[in-house]
Enzyme design. Structure first.
Site, PDB file in Angstrom:
ATOM      1  N   GLY A   7       0.836  -1.199   0.000  1.00 13.17           N
ATOM      2  CA  GLY A   7       0.000   0.000   0.000  1.00 13.17           C
ATOM      3  C   GLY A   7       0.863   1.239   0.000  1.00 13.17           C
ATOM      4  O   GLY A   7       2.062   1.181   0.314  1.00 13.17           O
TER       5      GLY A   7
ATOM      6  N   HIS B 115       8.204  -7.328  -3.082  1.00  9.84           N
ATOM      7  CA  HIS B 115       6.966  -7.714  -3.758  1.00  9.84           C
ATOM      8  C   HIS B 115       7.167  -9.028  -4.510  1.00  9.84           C
ATOM      9  O   HIS B 115       7.609  -9.037  -5.660  1.00  9.84           O
ATOM     10  CB  HIS B 115       6.520  -6.612  -4.736  1.00  9.84           C
TER      11      HIS B 115
ATOM     12  N   LYS C  82      -9.232 -13.350 -16.239  1.00  7.63           N
ATOM     13  CA  LYS C  82      -9.270 -13.627 -17.681  1.00  7.63           C
ATOM     14  C   LYS C  82      -8.486 -14.883 -18.066  1.00  7.63           C
ATOM     15  O   LYS C  82      -8.954 -15.684 -18.883  1.00  7.63           O
ATOM     16  CB  LYS C  82      -8.733 -12.415 -18.449  1.00  7.63           C
TER      17      LYS C  82
END
Length: 526
Positions: free
Chosen positions: A61, A175, A381
């Site tokens: 964040g 990350h 997707k």
């Protein structure tokens, strides 16, 4: 709180602290064969417990954990006995909440960073001691909470990862969800499979079986209607419902005249042949062209196309309803190709902004007379494509690049006419053929071909002066279409496309390449 998506799988919950990559974390978890959902950081411990999660991941964040008003987490979440992984900001939230220290030391790390593993642990097991990770932080954990062991460090960050194996709490400052972290997926898989002990049981076969059962339970003996556009989402959702209820389903394909070359034939021939679905095709080309006559404003074009599509669909709808009523079995269900990102982007309870109202989430009329059937609502997707392949849909449909609902109407800058549509169809067909021939389809998320109808440029063709239209090629690479970069196509492929278009497509004497990223530009021109 967002509603529980329709799956019996117990989820790994990704708690969103406003991260750029929250959706990406959820996707990476699913790539590891584990079902995941997003929830907002405002969810209470009781709300999280109600979802019966098998794991929790705290996202990154943009805030600082010690600032007033910064997103926090209900401390009771850590008392639920659920394996938890903190990433970046989530790593710092975990540290601060459990008694560690987070500080702004003035040492920032952004982008590629060298990390060193200092303690052997299940989270970072099977990885090299020295590795490249992707950082994006200005604060850092300066002291790990009691009971935690430091696992990794960098030159600027002495506590870059930690673990409390007894409580199954783990965290990394970097990350792991982005591919720039060399062993990022391994970190996530170690947490999911080794630390949390979760099996890889989320796959297309299981999804199909589960959804077929749910569709049958929902629909019963009722009749179902599906608007089939030819795109991946509507094609797969229609095929899934057809597998569940067979001839109770009728698919409707509306040809608005704004399709690319061969798309109507793909649906009428390839799709029907592979599924056996009952298909009704409505030829509404003249209606749409008449409605678009004289209109150049892109937003007005979108509204007209949307309005006329609804009117065309409603007309055939009423005919089918009358037919069904005469047979004593009315149509009560409507198939929607809603995907999980549609729900999230439309403000589906994750605490994110309402980025845009998708037609199949926030754009439906309040007086809708149908009960919705949304078998893809929990899926991304790439998962939809995998299910389409399992259902035996033609690869030309399953692997189709995203195509806007308004079709070529928003790829003509200027008024939409039959003549301009033919020019654009021919140019688009050449570009698609050459990209496929060069084996580049898998590298491109989307390649809009745009006709600058209101622009003319001087050219020389056949030893004579021409005054033709430019064609724009817009190849982009993306994972979720929220951000994108232009795709670096080989020069020889670009040259071949340009030569063919200027030689074979009338009234075109120039081909240009759009090299703008998103942001600042959008993928489509209009």
């Amino acid at each position: 709180m967002t509603e529980q998506t329709e799956t019996s799988q117990r989820p790994v919950l990704v708690v969103d602290f406003g991260a750029q990559y929250a959706q990406l974390i959820a996707r990476r978890v699913r790539e590891a064969g584990v079902y995941s959902e997003l929830v907002p950081h405002t969810a209470t411990a009781a709300e999280i417990a109600e979802k019966n999660p098998v794991g929790i991941i705290l996202s990154g964040g943009p805030s600082s954990v010690y600032e007033e008003g910064a997103p926090q987490l209900d401390a009771g979440v850590f008392d639920l006995g659920i394996p938890t992984l903190g990433i970046c900001y989530g790593f710092q939230v975990m540290a601060k909440t459990l008694g560690g220290e987070v500080a702004n030391t003035g040492l920032r790390e952004y982008g590629a960073t060298d990390a060193t593993i200092v303690t052997d642990n299940v989270l970072l097991g099977g990885q090299p001691v020295e590795q490249n990770v992707w950082m994006s932080h200005g604060d850092q954990v300066s002291a790990a909470p009691e009971g935690f062991e430091v696992l990794a460090r960098t030159a600027a960050t002495p506590v870059a990862a930690f673990a409390d194996d007894a409580r199954k709490f783990y965290g990394v400052q970097w990350h792991p969800e982005v591919k720039h972290s060399d062993h990022g997926q391994r970190v996530l898989e170690n947490f999911l499979h080794k630390a949390a002990g979760l099996a890889s049981d989320w796959n297309s076969d299981n999804v199909i079986t589960e959804q077929v059962e749910k569709i049958r339970a929902q629909v019963g003996s009722g009749r179902v209607l599906s608007a089939l556009s030819g795109g991946v989402d509507s094609a797969v959702s229609t095929a899934l419902v057809h597998k569940a209820v067979g001839d109770q389903l009728t698919a409707v394909f509306i040809d608005h005249g704004l399709l690319r070359k061969g798309e109507r034939e793909q649906v009428e021939n390839d799709y029907v042949a592979s599924t056996g679905v009952r298909l009704i095709t409505v030829d509404a080309r003249e209606t749409f062209l008449n409605a678009l006559a004289g209109v150049s404003d892109p937003e007005q074009k979108r509204k007209i196309i949307g309005r006329e599509f609804i009117r065309a669909f409603e007309k055939v709808q009423q005919e089918l309803i009358a037919e069904a009523a005469a047979e004593g079995d009315p149509i009560g269900f409507l198939v929607q190709g809603t995907l999980y990102p549609d729900v999230v982007e439309s403000g589906g309870g994750t605490g994110t902004a309402n980025i845009k109202s998708h037609h199949n989430v926030g754009g439906l009329p309040e007086d809708l007379q149908f009960e919705l059937v949304e078998p893809l609502r929990a899926l991304f997707k790439d998962e939809v494509r995998a299910i389409g392949r399992e259902l035996g849909l033609p690869e030309v449909i399953v692997s189709r690049q995203p195509f806007p609902g308004p079709g070529l109407g928003i790829r003509i800058v200027g008024e939409v006419t039959a003549d301009r549509l033919e020019i654009l169809r021919d140019a688009d067909a050449i570009a698609r053929a050459e990209l496929t021939k060069a084996g580049l389809d898998g590298e491109i998320w989307q390649c809009p071909v745009v006709l600058l109808a209101d622009v003319r440029s001087v050219g020389v063709q056949g030893d004579g002066r021409t005054y033709g239209h430019p064609i724009v090629l817009r190849p982009v690479s993306s994972e979720d279409a929220m951000t994108a970069d232009w795709t670096r196509l080989p020069y020889d492929v670009l040259s071949k496309i340009s030569n063919r278009i200027t030689n074979e497509v009338r009234d075109v004497n120039r081909v240009v390449l759009d090299v703008t990223s998103k942001p600042p530009g959008t993928i489509e021109w209009e």
